[in-house]
Design an enzyme around this catalytic site. Structure first.
Site, PDB file in Angstrom:
ATOM      1  N   GLU A  14      49.954  -0.976 -48.223  1.00  0.00           N
ATOM      2  CA  GLU A  14      49.858  -0.615 -46.681  1.00  0.00           C
ATOM      3  C   GLU A  14      49.666  -1.107 -45.127  1.00  0.00           C
ATOM      4  OE1 GLU A  14      45.267   0.366 -47.896  1.00  0.00           O
ATOM      5  OE2 GLU A  14      46.467   1.517 -49.468  1.00  0.00           O
TER       6      GLU A  14
ATOM      7  N   CYS B  98      55.240  -0.288 -63.187  1.00  0.00           N
ATOM      8  CA  CYS B  98      55.906   0.115 -62.971  1.00  0.00           C
ATOM      9  C   CYS B  98      57.083  -0.963 -61.739  1.00  0.00           C
ATOM     10  CB  CYS B  98      55.898   1.375 -61.580  1.00  0.00           C
ATOM     11  SG  CYS B  98      54.643   2.324 -62.142  1.00  0.00           S
TER      12      CYS B  98
ATOM     13  N   GLN C   5      86.793 -30.776 -48.267  1.00  0.00           N
ATOM     14  CA  GLN C   5      85.403 -30.356 -49.855  1.00  0.00           C
ATOM     15  C   GLN C   5      84.030 -30.243 -49.695  1.00  0.00           C
ATOM     16  OE1 GLN C   5      84.842 -34.869 -50.242  1.00  0.00           O
ATOM     17  NE2 GLN C   5      87.489 -34.412 -51.347  1.00  0.00           N
TER      18      GLN C   5
ATOM     19  N   GLU D  36      58.740  -6.373 -53.602  1.00  0.00           N
ATOM     20  CA  GLU D  36      58.567  -6.011 -55.033  1.00  0.00           C
ATOM     21  C   GLU D  36      58.035  -7.971 -55.772  1.00  0.00           C
ATOM     22  OE1 GLU D  36      58.851  -3.750 -57.480  1.00  0.00           O
ATOM     23  OE2 GLU D  36      60.032  -2.602 -56.138  1.00  0.00           O
TER      24      GLU D  36
HETATM   25  C1  LIG Z   1      62.274  -2.185 -47.081  1.00  0.00           C
HETATM   26  C2  LIG Z   1      61.477  -2.818 -47.495  1.00  0.00           C
HETATM   27  C3  LIG Z   1      61.166  -1.816 -48.315  1.00  0.00           C
HETATM   28  C4  LIG Z   1      60.086  -1.175 -49.135  1.00  0.00           C
HETATM   29  N1  LIG Z   1      59.848  -0.346 -50.361  1.00  0.00           N
HETATM   30  C5  LIG Z   1      58.418  -0.316 -50.572  1.00  0.00           C
HETATM   31  C6  LIG Z   1      58.065   0.422 -51.249  1.00  0.00           C
HETATM   32  O1  LIG Z   1      59.061   1.821 -51.900  1.00  0.00           O
HETATM   33  N2  LIG Z   1      56.973   0.747 -52.102  1.00  0.00           N
HETATM   34  C7  LIG Z   1      56.054  -0.857 -51.817  1.00  0.00           C
HETATM   35  O2  LIG Z   1      54.519   0.097 -51.947  1.00  0.00           O
HETATM   36  N3  LIG Z   1      56.338  -1.181 -50.824  1.00  0.00           N
HETATM   37  C8  LIG Z   1      57.463  -1.529 -50.121  1.00  0.00           C
HETATM   38  N4  LIG Z   1      57.991  -2.073 -49.593  1.00  0.00           N
HETATM   39  C9  LIG Z   1      56.751  -3.217 -49.445  1.00  0.00           C
HETATM   40  C10 LIG Z   1      56.996  -4.574 -50.322  1.00  0.00           C
HETATM   41  O3  LIG Z   1      56.165  -4.319 -51.520  1.00  0.00           O
HETATM   42  C11 LIG Z   1      55.607  -5.835 -49.034  1.00  0.00           C
HETATM   43  O4  LIG Z   1      56.400  -6.084 -47.371  1.00  0.00           O
HETATM   44  C12 LIG Z   1      55.594  -6.654 -50.041  1.00  0.00           C
HETATM   45  O5  LIG Z   1      54.707  -7.102 -51.118  1.00  0.00           O
HETATM   46  C13 LIG Z   1      54.765  -8.200 -49.096  1.00  0.00           C
HETATM   47  O6  LIG Z   1      53.865  -7.483 -48.181  1.00  0.00           O
HETATM   48  P1  LIG Z   1      53.835  -7.896 -46.644  1.00  0.00           P
HETATM   49  O7  LIG Z   1      54.926  -7.421 -46.039  1.00  0.00           O
HETATM   50  O8  LIG Z   1      52.560  -6.792 -46.697  1.00  0.00           O
HETATM   51  O9  LIG Z   1      53.729  -9.336 -45.974  1.00  0.00           O
HETATM   52  P2  LIG Z   1      52.223 -10.029 -46.958  1.00  0.00           P
HETATM   53  O10 LIG Z   1      51.462  -9.881 -47.850  1.00  0.00           O
HETATM   54  O11 LIG Z   1      51.145  -9.591 -45.225  1.00  0.00           O
HETATM   55  O12 LIG Z   1      53.206 -11.425 -46.460  1.00  0.00           O
HETATM   56  C14 LIG Z   1      53.234 -12.256 -45.561  1.00  0.00           C
HETATM   57  C15 LIG Z   1      53.970 -13.551 -46.331  1.00  0.00           C
HETATM   58  O13 LIG Z   1      52.684 -14.165 -46.456  1.00  0.00           O
HETATM   59  C16 LIG Z   1      52.900 -14.384 -48.269  1.00  0.00           C
HETATM   60  N5  LIG Z   1      52.192 -15.183 -48.751  1.00  0.00           N
HETATM   61  C17 LIG Z   1      50.579 -13.594 -48.711  1.00  0.00           C
HETATM   62  N6  LIG Z   1      49.376 -13.968 -49.674  1.00  0.00           N
HETATM   63  C18 LIG Z   1      50.446 -15.491 -50.273  1.00  0.00           C
HETATM   64  C19 LIG Z   1      49.040 -16.339 -50.395  1.00  0.00           C
HETATM   65  N7  LIG Z   1      48.230 -15.949 -51.487  1.00  0.00           N
HETATM   66  N8  LIG Z   1      49.677 -17.503 -50.800  1.00  0.00           N
HETATM   67  C20 LIG Z   1      50.870 -17.559 -50.674  1.00  0.00           C
HETATM   68  N9  LIG Z   1      51.332 -17.308 -49.572  1.00  0.00           N
HETATM   69  C21 LIG Z   1      50.671 -15.830 -49.369  1.00  0.00           C
HETATM   70  C22 LIG Z   1      54.201 -14.655 -48.479  1.00  0.00           C
HETATM   71  O14 LIG Z   1      54.402 -14.488 -49.806  1.00  0.00           O
HETATM   72  C23 LIG Z   1      54.788 -14.254 -46.847  1.00  0.00           C
HETATM   73  O15 LIG Z   1      55.543 -15.010 -46.672  1.00  0.00           O
HETATM   74  C24 LIG Z   1      59.395  -2.152 -48.854  1.00  0.00           C
HETATM   75  C25 LIG Z   1      59.318  -2.987 -47.785  1.00  0.00           C
HETATM   76  C26 LIG Z   1      60.581  -3.218 -47.350  1.00  0.00           C
HETATM   77  C27 LIG Z   1      60.401  -4.472 -46.478  1.00  0.00           C
END
Ligand SMILES: Cc1cc2nc3c(=O)[nH]c(=O)nc-3n(C[C@H](O)[C@H](O)[C@H](O)COP(=O)(O)OP(=O)(O)OC[C@H]3O[C@@H](n4cnc5c(N)ncnc54)[C@H](O)[C@@H]3O)c2cc1C
Length: 389
Positions: A138, A243, A284, A368
């Site tokens: 979300e 999943c 190198q 993922e």
């Molecule tokens: C092109 C694309 C396709 C996608 N396809 C799908 C899909 O088909 N279905 C779906 O459901 N999602 C999908 N996603 C979403 C994706 O799974 C999420 O972007 C991902 O889970 C990360 O969530 P976020 O972007 O909200 O980042 P955030 O969770 O906000 O994280 C931001 C940063 O904070 C770090 N972080 C977060 N929590 C912690 C913690 N507790 N400790 C330390 N560091 C932390 C993370 O490692 C990251 O570096 C997709 C994303 C992209 C970009």
């Protein structure tokens, strides 16, 4: 066959593959060389998905390839992984399409659906006639999907859903969306067909990564569903996480393909490009980069092969998959960046595949489960201490 798709097999791992597994790999490799590579840069530039490839991918048994029955190919997990590797040697976006169709959407129905749902969707999805998407993330909840705000409330015998899912691969081209929502008892999944009143999907434009893949936002405004649209066996966050484990397994293999393409390209370039007195390959510092690439690809191949065999024996743990996803994608991204560097200025143009793979891998490193989230999963596994919150 394109030089860039040639195998790298430093330790003779091919000897550990069956003839069926090698045949599957060759078939997909040829498909990518003939039908993907000629147009992939155009699709990346135009931000379009190559939907014309879907019927052929279905014909080759790529959708739900490691699932049994319901028109699926029933391959073992190593063959499935090799498919992902070869698809991603072409483009991570194409592999994403196959992963979402197979490991996220079809697997969700296969593992958590009713018999009626399996009969209705899986054969058509295997044939590429129905496309799926998987809505977990979300706008405000990515790494912590348990915080999701999408709600399903009971309404007589049915449900009413409200919420927003973002970053959803295949969202606007999907015929059926698997959407995860909170109910009184916890989290469960729903199947929402395209055209259902209150349900809409919009593409996210302006991406610099995964441009040849569709990424969308799903909006649910008082979407009314029968109880027959609920995945009856999906109880709690462990359902979508199961999943994700399937998809991450394929990603770990896929990253090897993208890394291999970058390595092959950098090696060929370094051998032919002369600066000062010799080809770049004779220096190198450049050899150090190439050797590191080759070493990490070889290690990633070993991890995946062992993981695939464990998975076939029913012994793979989610933490094994986290290890492989984290390591292989992190290394692939480093390899792509090093390849980009070896190509110099040519590393930034689409005459070579390297910059496209490098940009794609930024997404693969994030989705993922980010690299760091998998670090926390492994850290919890070896210490017994959870460092998530
Ligand atoms: C092109 C694309 C396709 C996608 N396809 C799908 C899909 O088909 N279905 C779906 O459901 N999602 C999908 N996603 C979403 C994706 O799974 C999420 O972007 C991902 O889970 C990360 O969530 P976020 O972007 O909200 O980042 P955030 O969770 O906000 O994280 C931001 C940063 O904070 C770090 N972080 C977060 N929590 C912690 C913690 N507790 N400790 C330390 N560091 C932390 C993370 O490692 C990251 O570096 C997709 C994303 C992209 C970009």
């Amino acid at each position: 066959m394109s030089e860039l798709l040639n195998d790298l097999d430093f330790f003779g791992l091919d000897d550990l593959l069956s003839s069926e597994e090698k045949m599957t790999r060759t078939t997909v490799k040829q498909f990518v060389a003939r039908e993907v590579l000629p147009n992939i840069e155009r699709h990346f530039a135009d931000e379009t998905f190559a939907s014309e490839l879907v019927p052929r991918m279905a014909e080759l048994g790529m959708f739900g390839a490691n699932l049994k029955g319901y028109g699926c190919a029933g391959m073992n997990n190593v063959a499935y992984g090799l498919i992902m590797q070869e698809l991603e040697a072409g483009d991570s976006g194409l592999r994403s399409f196959a992963s979402v169709q197979s490991a996220l959407s079809m697997y969700a129905i296969y593992a958590f659906g009713s018999e009626q749902q399996k009969q209705r969707y899986l054969p058509e999805m295997a044939r590429g006639k129905l496309i799926g998407c998987f809505g977990l993330t979300e706008p405000d909840h990515g790494s912590d999907p348990g915080g999701m705000e999408t709600r399903a409330r009971r309404d007589g015998h049915g449900w009413v859903l409200n919420g927003t899912k973002r970053w959803i691969t295949n969202g606007t081209i999907a015929n059926v969306a698997i959407v995860w929502a909170k109910v009184d008892e916890g989290i469960t999944g729903f199947l929402i067909e395209k055209g259902t009143p209150g349900f809409s999907a919009h593409d996210i434009k302006g991406k610099f990564s995964m441009r040849a893949s569709i990424t969308s936002e799903l909006v649910l405004e008082d979407v009314r569903l029968d109880d027959s649209s609920r995945l009856p066996e999906a109880r709690g966050l462990k359902a979508p996480l199961a999943c994700l484990t399937q998809a991450r397994y394929g990603i770990a293999w896929g990253a090897i393909g993208a890394a291999r393409t970058c390595y092959r390209c950098a090696l060929a370039y370094a051998k032919s490009r002369k600066q000062f007195s010799r080809p770049l390959a004779g220096y190198q510092l450049v050899q150090n980069k190439l050797v590191r690439m080759m070493t990490e690809i070889t290690k990633a191949q070993m991890v995946c092969l062992r993981l695939g065999r464990l998975k076939d024996e029913g012994k793979a743990r989610p933490e094994h998959v986290s290890f492989a996803k984290r390591n292989n994608v992190g290394e692939a991204l480093d390899i792509a960046r090093a390849a980009r560097d070896i190509l110099g200025a040519n590393g930034i143009v689409n005459e070579y595949p390297v910059i496209r793979h490098m940009l794609n891998l930024e997404t693969v490193n994030t989705y993922e489960g980010t690299y760091d989230i998998h670090t926390l999963i492994l850290g919890r596994d070896i210490t017994g201490e959870s460092a998530f919150e």
